[in-house]
Design an enzyme around this catalytic site. Sequence first.
Site, short mmCIF file in Angstrom:
data_model
loop_
_atom_site.label_atom_id
_atom_site.label_comp_id
_atom_site.label_asym_id
_atom_site.label_seq_id
_atom_site.Cartn_x
_atom_site.Cartn_y
_atom_site.Cartn_z
N ILE A 101 120.74 57.90 14.64
CA ILE A 101 119.28 57.74 14.58
C ILE A 101 118.63 58.68 13.55
O ILE A 101 117.49 58.47 13.18
CB ILE A 101 118.64 57.95 15.96
CG1 ILE A 101 118.92 59.36 16.49
CG2 ILE A 101 119.16 56.90 16.95
CD1 ILE A 101 118.20 59.71 17.77
N LYS A 102 119.35 59.74 13.16
CA LYS A 102 118.91 60.69 12.13
C LYS A 102 117.46 61.13 12.31
O LYS A 102 116.67 61.14 11.38
CB LYS A 102 119.12 60.11 10.73
CG LYS A 102 120.59 59.89 10.38
CD LYS A 102 120.75 59.47 8.93
CE LYS A 102 122.21 59.24 8.58
NZ LYS A 102 122.78 58.02 9.21
N ARG A 103 117.12 61.54 13.52
CA ARG A 103 115.77 62.03 13.77
C ARG A 103 115.65 63.47 13.30
O ARG A 103 116.63 64.21 13.22
CB ARG A 103 115.45 61.95 15.27
CG ARG A 103 115.48 60.53 15.84
CD ARG A 103 114.45 59.64 15.17
NE ARG A 103 114.27 58.39 15.89
CZ ARG A 103 114.72 57.21 15.49
NH1 ARG A 103 115.38 57.11 14.35
NH2 ARG A 103 114.51 56.12 16.20
#
Length: 308
Positions: A101-103
């Site tokens: 998700i690379k938040r």
Amino acid sequence: MAKHNMQLLQELSLKNGPLCVGLDTDPSYIPENILAQFDSPAQAVLAYNKAIIDRVAKDESACCFKVQIAYYEAMGLEGMKVFAETLKAVRKTGLVAISDIKRGDIGATSDAYAKAHFKGDFETDIITVNPYMGFDTLVPFSKWAAPDLGGKGAFVLLCTSNPGMVDIEHQKLADGSVLLEKVGNELARIGEEYKQFYPDQTCGVIGAVVGATQEKDARYLRDKYKDMFFLIPGYGAQGGEARIAATLLDHAGGTVNSSRGILCAWKKDEKIADKAAAGTLTMDDIADAAARASLFAKEDLLKAKASL
């Protein structure tokens, strides 16, 4: 003793081999004649994901699955339901689910992101995080590594597989080091902090994303962060070689992701070439091709690792 999810993944990688199957499943990867059998492309994706998950789990050819959320967001509300069902299917097998998700945001926003992906409809075991807004953005995610919150994990972007990584990750700092080392040192510090909860851990609660395409960095980073488990993208379709991935599997180890090489394996599988040409492939056919590709990748990686 309690175990955190990164420790569980490390143990599964030793048992099943280091392969991570990437479920970046775009409907265009599925043959037209099979797509036509479903009410929507999203339902075809779900059926394909479940078939691959079941085959890979049965064959013990991988230790985890990485589900890239963007492909599911692109399919709208139905796609997000497929995302949730895919994660449930992975976790049901006992293998580890990584939500890509690379938040990376601040304060309450990151708290909300962590809650969204560490519990509820989209619950997963490990997520990916972007640290480049500052290290305070990591805290809302890393706190979920505590035993009372489920021992959740995160892979933080360190040395990524894309050519543009040099624009930021390789930037020189005043002390002569490069930016990615500052990130790596912070991840190592977090790992030390959480040893109080997991005294028997053989890797840190936070892992790092280190691409198999960056050969000049591979040995240096592997030796510098010996206790850190790596998520290793770039193998296969992105051009990363097994020997580079094998270097990154040294010490605490890691898991090597392959997505299109497995999802689209049916396009190059000689065993079903005639059916592909005739447009008569079945879901079982393309799942069988994915399973064969997964086993081949596992063997390729283990062979490369053994040759070090």
